[in-house]
Structures are given as C-alpha cells and as structure tokens.
Design an enzyme around this catalytic site. Structure first.
Site, PDB file in Angstrom:
ATOM      1  N   GLU A   1      -3.715  -4.464   9.429  1.00 26.22           N
ATOM      2  CA  GLU A   1      -4.243  -5.460   8.493  1.00 26.22           C
ATOM      3  C   GLU A   1      -5.673  -5.917   8.794  1.00 26.22           C
ATOM      4  OE1 GLU A   1      -2.930  -5.870   5.711  1.00 26.22           O
ATOM      5  OE2 GLU A   1      -0.896  -5.113   6.044  1.00 26.22           O
TER       6      GLU A   1
ATOM      7  N   HIS B   1      -6.015   0.478   2.836  1.00 24.34           N
ATOM      8  CA  HIS B   1      -4.877   0.892   3.663  1.00 24.34           C
ATOM      9  C   HIS B   1      -4.652   2.410   3.621  1.00 24.34           C
ATOM     10  CE1 HIS B   1      -2.970  -2.618   5.382  1.00 24.34           C
ATOM     11  NE2 HIS B   1      -2.837  -3.242   4.225  1.00 24.34           N
TER      12      HIS B   1
ATOM     13  N   GLU C   1       0.801  -1.228   0.000  1.00 30.42           N
ATOM     14  CA  GLU C   1       0.000   0.000   0.000  1.00 30.42           C
ATOM     15  C   GLU C   1       0.833   1.277   0.000  1.00 30.42           C
ATOM     16  OE1 GLU C   1       0.419  -2.243   2.401  1.00 30.42           O
ATOM     17  OE2 GLU C   1       0.297  -1.396   4.412  1.00 30.42           O
TER      18      GLU C   1
ATOM     19  N   HIS D   1      -8.154  -3.961  -1.077  1.00 31.63           N
ATOM     20  CA  HIS D   1      -7.374  -4.088   0.149  1.00 31.63           C
ATOM     21  C   HIS D   1      -6.316  -2.986   0.255  1.00 31.63           C
ATOM     22  CE1 HIS D   1      -5.322  -6.361   3.431  1.00 31.63           C
ATOM     23  NE2 HIS D   1      -4.248  -5.780   2.915  1.00 31.63           N
ATOM     24  N   GLU D   2      -5.512  -2.861  -0.781  1.00 30.73           N
ATOM     25  CA  GLU D   2      -4.435  -1.861  -0.717  1.00 30.73           C
ATOM     26  C   GLU D   2      -5.008  -0.449  -0.649  1.00 30.73           C
ATOM     27  OE1 GLU D   2      -1.865  -3.257   0.104  1.00 30.73           O
ATOM     28  OE2 GLU D   2      -2.200  -5.258  -0.708  1.00 30.73           O
TER      29      GLU D   2
ATOM     30  N   TYR E   1      -4.613 -10.536   9.854  1.00 31.04           N
ATOM     31  CA  TYR E   1      -5.566 -10.203   8.795  1.00 31.04           C
ATOM     32  C   TYR E   1      -6.978 -10.682   9.133  1.00 31.04           C
ATOM     33  CZ  TYR E   1      -1.647  -9.138   5.647  1.00 31.04           C
ATOM     34  OH  TYR E   1      -0.538  -8.582   5.064  1.00 31.04           O
TER      35      TYR E   1
ATOM     36  N   ASP F   1       8.577  -9.869  10.397  1.00 34.69           N
ATOM     37  CA  ASP F   1       7.977 -10.661   9.327  1.00 34.69           C
ATOM     38  C   ASP F   1       7.235 -11.878   9.880  1.00 34.69           C
ATOM     39  OD1 ASP F   1       7.875 -10.476   6.530  1.00 34.69           O
ATOM     40  OD2 ASP F   1       9.078 -12.300   6.359  1.00 34.69           O
TER      41      ASP F   1
HETATM   42  N1  BES Z   1       1.063  -4.373   3.720  1.00 34.33           N
HETATM   43  C1  BES Z   1       0.793  -5.679   3.237  1.00 34.33           C
HETATM   44  C2  BES Z   1       2.022  -6.413   2.797  1.00 34.33           C
HETATM   45  C3  BES Z   1       3.107  -6.572   3.840  1.00 34.33           C
HETATM   46  C4  BES Z   1       2.801  -6.749   5.172  1.00 34.33           C
HETATM   47  C5  BES Z   1       4.429  -6.527   3.463  1.00 34.33           C
HETATM   48  C6  BES Z   1       3.822  -6.864   6.118  1.00 34.33           C
HETATM   49  C7  BES Z   1       5.431  -6.656   4.396  1.00 34.33           C
HETATM   50  C8  BES Z   1       5.133  -6.821   5.734  1.00 34.33           C
HETATM   51  C9  BES Z   1      -0.225  -5.653   2.108  1.00 34.33           C
HETATM   52  O1  BES Z   1      -1.237  -4.730   2.307  1.00 34.33           O
HETATM   53  C10 BES Z   1      -0.899  -6.985   2.064  1.00 34.33           C
HETATM   54  O2  BES Z   1      -1.522  -7.327   3.027  1.00 34.33           O
HETATM   55  N2  BES Z   1      -0.785  -7.708   0.965  1.00 34.33           N
HETATM   56  C11 BES Z   1      -1.396  -9.012   0.788  1.00 34.33           C
HETATM   57  C12 BES Z   1      -2.617  -8.923  -0.068  1.00 34.33           C
HETATM   58  C13 BES Z   1      -3.899  -8.735   0.637  1.00 34.33           C
HETATM   59  C14 BES Z   1      -5.043  -8.764  -0.357  1.00 34.33           C
HETATM   60  C15 BES Z   1      -4.160  -9.684   1.761  1.00 34.33           C
HETATM   61  C16 BES Z   1      -0.421  -9.896   0.039  1.00 34.33           C
HETATM   62  O3  BES Z   1       0.603  -9.398  -0.393  1.00 34.33           O
HETATM   63  O4  BES Z   1      -0.714 -11.079  -0.127  1.00 34.33           O
HETATM   64 ZN    ZN Z   2      -2.530  -5.302   3.869  1.00 33.13          ZN
END
Ligand code: BES
Ligand code: ZN
Length: 662
Positions: free
Chosen positions: A372, A353, A325, A349-350, A439, A431
């Site tokens: 999330e 954010h 995002e 989703h993005e 989520y 991570d």
């Molecule tokens: N911000 C996240 C990605 C992220 C979180 C990167 C923590 C590094 C550390 C992003 O918004 C996200 O949640 N992406 C998901 C997709 C979403 C539709 C659930 C993904 O990348 O799968």
């Molecule tokens: Zn996210």
C-alpha cells in the site's frame, strides 16, 4: 494540529553519484521529544532480527523459500500450488457456489500431505491424479479469523489434487445482492472480496500472499448475467450463462475475484474499459475518461504494464471498499462516480497496484505497507503527471492529515506498535493492519527517500525494483537489503542512512522528524477561509469558494470541529447545500460535523447514506461518532438494524464491534 507547525528547518547536502542533493530537514519539537524518549526503546530485538534475516533472506529468495505466514495453515515450502482450475456453478437462490477446484502441485520435499486453508467450506470429495477413489483428508479445528486447515493425504508423486466442495451462505468473501440492492433493481448480483484472507471462504487454497499460481475457471450462472473474474474477460453475455476464464500470469490467492450481474462494457481506450450496470455505464465511462492516460503515465514511470488489459467494474454501493486491485479487473465502489471526475485518484491507486502488489507482492500481511505505501506513492506520481503538481500536492497534504489523525487515534487506543510500518499481526485478523499507517506513512517514507536521493535516481531504482522482483513476493527485510544494495550503495551510504533513518520509519512509532513538509498554496487559502469561518469573522456568504474542488472542500471541512457550532453549519448548509451533496467524500466529512454539532436536520440524509452505501471507510467514522452520545447511539442502532442486512461481512465485522451488536 498539523505536524508541520513549530518546525525548524535544516539544510544539508548529500553527494549521490555525481549529483549533489539539497535536503530539507524538518524537526518538529513535539516529535523530537517523543523520538528521544523512544530512541532507547526501539526494540533491539527487531534490529537483531532484521540483521539475522538479512543474510538468510537473500538465500531464501534464491531457494524460493517463503517466510512463515502466521495467517495460513498451508506449508508452501513443502508442497506448492502452481496452477488452479475452478469449475463452479452459481446458485442465486441458495447463495451457494458448488463444484470443484483442481490444483496442480509441486512437491518440493517429497511430503505426503498437502495443507490448504478453508473457512466455512463443505468438502465432499478429494481425489488425486486420475484416481476416482477419494483420498483421505481431514479438516482441522476452527481457529478464529483463520478458519480450518484441510489436510490431504498425497503421494510424493502426486501432481493433481481435485477437491469437490461447496460454499455456504455465510462465506465471508461473497456478497449476494438482491435485485433491490442493484442499480437496475431487476437482477441479483454477486461479488467477491478475497483480500486479505477471505479467498479461503470460497476456494480451498494456499491462502497466503507469498504463494503465486496461474488459473483457469469455468463459471456456470444464469443466462442474462455476465460473469467476470480477475482474468481474461469477455464483454458480452453468453446465451447459456457459462463463462471460461484464463489468468496466465501467476497471482496470489487474495487476488482471486469473481463478480456476476447485469453488466455491460464500454471501452475507454486502447487497453482499458469499464463494466457497469447498463443504467450507469455511460456515467462511469465519462468519469473514467482519463483511465487510458493513467495507464500510459504509469508505464512511462515504472515500466510496461504486465497484465494486458486494464478494466474497472463498478459494483453496487454495498462494496465494502473504495477499490480492489483484482488483476486485469479492478473492482470499484460507485461512490467515486461523483459526476466531476474528482475522485478518480482511486483508479490511479488500483492501477498502480498492477506493479506494487500484483507484481511485487507483500510476502505476509505483516509486510502490507510494501503493497500500500508503494501504491500510494505511485498513485500520487500518476496524479501529478496528469493533473499537475498543485493538484497532487493537495491530495498528499490531505493524506498527511489522515495519517496524523490515525496515529493519534492508535496511540490513544494503546496501539502504538500499529503505528510501525512493519506490523506484528500474529493471532490477529490481518484486517487490523489496514490503517493509514501502511498507506500514508509508507508513502511518506518513500517520499523521504525520493527527496534525499533525488527523483531521477529514485525512479530508476523503483523501475528496476518492479522489474527484478516481478511475480515474486517481497518482505520488509529483503526490501531493506535491496534498497541498501541498489540505491544507498550508489551514493554516500553512511550519509543516506543518516538522512533517511529506515529503522525509525519501519520499526518505530509515529512520524519521524525527517518527514518532508508538504506545501500547497491552494490549501493555504482554504486554511485561512476555514479559520475565519470558524472564528466568526467570515460568514458562508463571504467565503470565496470559486474554483474549489472536492479536495478544497474536504480540507475546509476537516478544519472545522465540534466547536464550530450548529448555527454555522446551518449557514454553510443554506449556502452550499452540503446535506444534499452528490459527492460521497464530502458527505462523509460533512455528516461527521453534523453529528459533532447536533445538526439533526441532516440526519434523514445521513440515514439514507448509511443504508445505501456499504463502504466501510465511510461507515466507521460516522457510527463511531454517533455512539459517543446516548441519543446518537440509539439512532445509530435503529439505522444499523435497517442497513446491516445490506452490508458486506467486511463492514458488519467492523461496525458490529463499534456498536456492540450481537
Ligand atoms: N487493496 C486495497 C483494499 C484492501 C486492503 C482490501 C486490505 C482488503 C484488505 C485497495 O487497493 C485500497 O487500498 N483501497 C482503498 C482506496 C485507495 C484509494 C486508498 C479503499 O478501498 O479505500
Ligand atoms: Zn491499495
């Protein structure tokens, strides 16, 4: 097994304001036992902390004091970065960014040191204000996951700190792609991924989400390439390859982003558009046709979009996430370009954010669920508004399946505390907090609150929450206090506390028994079909798949397992050509079944998928399943050796561990 089985229902009523709300309470026998057992164990320590912090933290917000961030060396309560100017030259041959960052700082305590986060950075000079002399500075010990502190001698009167530096080829945030890894195959490509704590691998900064600053930047690259950032962007390449950027609203370091490549732009509406390589731009714009109405729906729900434009850049397939995002410019994987718009909930989703996360930001990575969980809830509301309740319910039900599976896995790995919403990530890579718990458990808590207080009341509350806390960090304790003061206090507090059970959701394991049951007529049909197919009463030819969307298929595939057997997979593949599906989500679930049932005909297709796509969410379950057998592991290692050079560090970090790769 779905957690909704063996449920009994209770109904009760809560007076909220003048409205009477009917609650459905679902009790799951299995979970009751677990909860009773745990009731005594739910740490009193957590609760006490919660209470102590409650009163302190309200004062801290007023005083603008940030909670301790265990993933940062910075001391933002002493000296805080308010604005950053970046000036970086891009070397595609050496894979290096070099130049300087100029930080505008506010010294809150008269401190004589500024502490920044760095990792794998070469610092060549540090100067203060207008002085040409270098000030003294030193880089601390290397700490696993965190990198090194950069301690800079300042004066209480210092306003500007300039750091000359360059990145290394090993910078974990950056992926430098060869032309072969792009769609056009002619030009190289670069993208960054700063979340959670990788901004420090390309910018010396206060790399904790609680610190917000504005920025400007100058990026000097090759002509014929377009540079884009999480800022105001142009749409045309410049003749000299120099690009200037401006981000006037304060953002956290994890939202610092840069991408450079042979990119073009196409508008998708009033304040939205898409950037992609020329050969895929038209397909991307078609896929994202609903983007503008997503923005409009989001604004109707929770208030004005605060960032001006909302664009998406579709990156090459090695991007390790589905989406990121980055403010004003979401970074996205090309694996959502399915050709039928079936995977666009990722854009919702993005986009969401832009409120939950980019406006109201998790103060530390322990509070990640505030980013999330709220975003998945918000995403689902956007999807419901545009595509209807039946469609959104399918996605929610799939989400519950993922959550149940994740919780079972974490419990079997002895990581029960990681099934709490509030996480304890000290001495760990943040991570590790990136699981479906933040989520989906987060989303289901918000859905529980919505069901209890009523949608209208909850929407009013959320809108106010985003407005009042915009551009500020939020932590779990302050959120709880805010919720109690601004929502529970408006109804029958005691009854609401009793119905919602915040403590269990946030500081306890698993899924509390008051979780709402999601019903989807569509998926009930699929459930029947999968059952009949699995037990052999129905062959592929007899399955009524007319009108099935990607989500019906995912639900179907997830109800098959290692007992389905190879014969049935052959039958399915002949009928529906799943091995050659152009849909990445379907492929990922299908390949998992192929591994579990030894259907090796699909392996060449799986190999090319694993080599081409670097999205970690797809790689992890496939490699994990492969290593379960000797032959599987051998095959996986051979493919990984070929694929690994094309993956981003985020993906290799995880998969190295899965395969025991050194
Ligand atoms: N911000 C996240 C990605 C992220 C979180 C990167 C923590 C590094 C550390 C992003 O918004 C996200 O949640 N992406 C998901 C997709 C979403 C539709 C659930 C993904 O990348 O799968
Ligand atoms: Zn996210």
């Amino acid at each position: 097994m779905s957690i909704t089985s063996f449920s009994s229902f209770y109904y009760f009523h809560i007076i909220f304001g003048t409205k009477k709300i009917q609650m459905q309470k679902t009790i799951n026998n299995k979970y009751i036992l677990i909860l009773i057992a745990l009731a005594g164990l739910t740490t009193c320590k957590d609760r006490n902390n919660a209470q102590n912090n409650d009163s302190n933290s309200m004062n801290n917000t007023e005083k603008n004091i940030l909670a301790k961030d265990v993933h940062s060396f910075a001391q933002p309560n002493d000296v805080r970065v308010k604005h950053m100017h970046l000036d970086l030259s891009v070397d595609f041959d050496k894979h290096i960014l070099s130049g300087y960052v100029l930080l505008d700082i506010e010294n809150l305590t008269g401190a004589d040191k500024l502490y920044l986060d760095t990792r794998d950075l070469d610092i060549s000079k540090v100067t203060l204000d207008d002085s040409p002399e270098t000030t003294s500075y030193k880089q601390g010990e290397v700490v696993e996951h965190l990198g090194q502190s950069l301690e800079i001698q300042i004066l209480p009167s210092t306003k500007h700190v300039k750091i000359e530096y360059s990145t290394r080829d090993s910078a974990a945030a950056l992926q430098w792609l060869s032309p072969e890894q792009t769609h056009g195959k002619v030009y190289p490509f670069l993208f960054s991924q700063s979340q959670a704590i990788l901004a420090r691998t390309w910018i010396p900064c206060q790399d904790g989400p609680g610190v917000k600053f504005t920025y400007t930047a100058t990026i000097r690259t090759e002509p014929h390439l377009l540079a884009l950032m999480s800022a105001e962007n142009g749409t045309e390449k410049t003749s000299d390859g120099v690009y200037n950027f401006k981000m006037d609203q304060p953002i956290s370091s994890y939202l610092m982003a840069l991408t450079i490549g042979d990119l073009d732009f196409q508008s998708t509406g009033r304040n939205s558009g898409v950037y992609a390589e020329p050969g895929m731009l038209a397909d991307c714009a078609w896929e994202f046709e609903d983007m503008q109405s997503m923005i409009d729906s989001a604004e109707e729900l929770y208030g004005k979009y605060a960032w001006g434009r909302y664009d998406v850049v579709v990156l090459p397939p090695s991007f390790p996430f589905g989406g990121m995002e980055n403010p004003r410019l979401t970074f996205a994987t090309p694996t959502i370009i399915a050709g039928d718009r079936s995977l666009v909930s990722l854009v919702a989703h993005e986009l969401a954010h832009s409120w939950s996360g980019n406006l109201v930001t998790n103060e530390t990575w322990n509070d990640f669920w505030l980013n999330e969980g709220f975003t998945v809830y918000f995403e689902s509301r956007i999807m419901e508004k545009i595509y209807g309740k039946a469609y959104a319910d399918m996605l929610t039900k799939l989400g519950m399946g993922e959550l149940t599976e994740t919780i079972e896995r974490l419990e079997s790995e002895g990581k029960r505390d990681d099934t709490h919403l509030y996480l304890e990530l000290e001495n760990r890579d943040p991570d590790e907090g990136l699981t479906d718990v933040a989520y989906e458990k987060g989303r289901f808590l918000l859905k529980t609150i919505e069901n209890t207080v009523g949608r209208e009341n909850f929407d009013d509350f959320l809108k106010e929450y985003f407005t009042t806390n915009a551009f500020k960090p939020m932590n779990t304790e302050r959120f709880i206090a805010y919720l109690r003061a601004n929502l529970f206090a408006k109804g029958d507090s005691a009854a609401l506390e009793d119905a919602i059970q915040l403590d269990k959701w946030i500081y306890g394991p698993g899924i509390p028994e008051n979780v709402p049951v999601i019903h989807s007529d569509e998926l009930v049909k699929v459930e029947k079909a999968a059952e009949n197919f699995q037990n052999g009463t129905q062959k592929s030819s007899g399955l009524d798949t007319a009108g099935w969307t990607t989500h019906h298929w995912l639900y179907f595939l997830r109800r098959l397992n290692e007992e389905t057997g190879k014969e049935k997979l052959i039958d399915l593949d002949n009928a529906f050509k799943l091995t050659n599906s152009g849909n990445s989500e379907i492929l990922c679930d299908w390949f998992q079944l192929c591994i579990d049932n030894g259907y090796t005909t699909a392996y060449p297709a799986m190999e090319s998928f694993l080599v081409r796509v670097g999205r970690r969410k797809f790689l992890t379950p496939l490699y994990k399943r492969l290593v379960k057998t000797e032959e599987g592991k051998e095959w996986a290692l051979r493919v990984y050796a070929k694929a690994r050079p094309g993956y981003h560090s985020v993906a290799t970090n995880t998969i190295d561990a899965v395969l025991g790769w050194k």
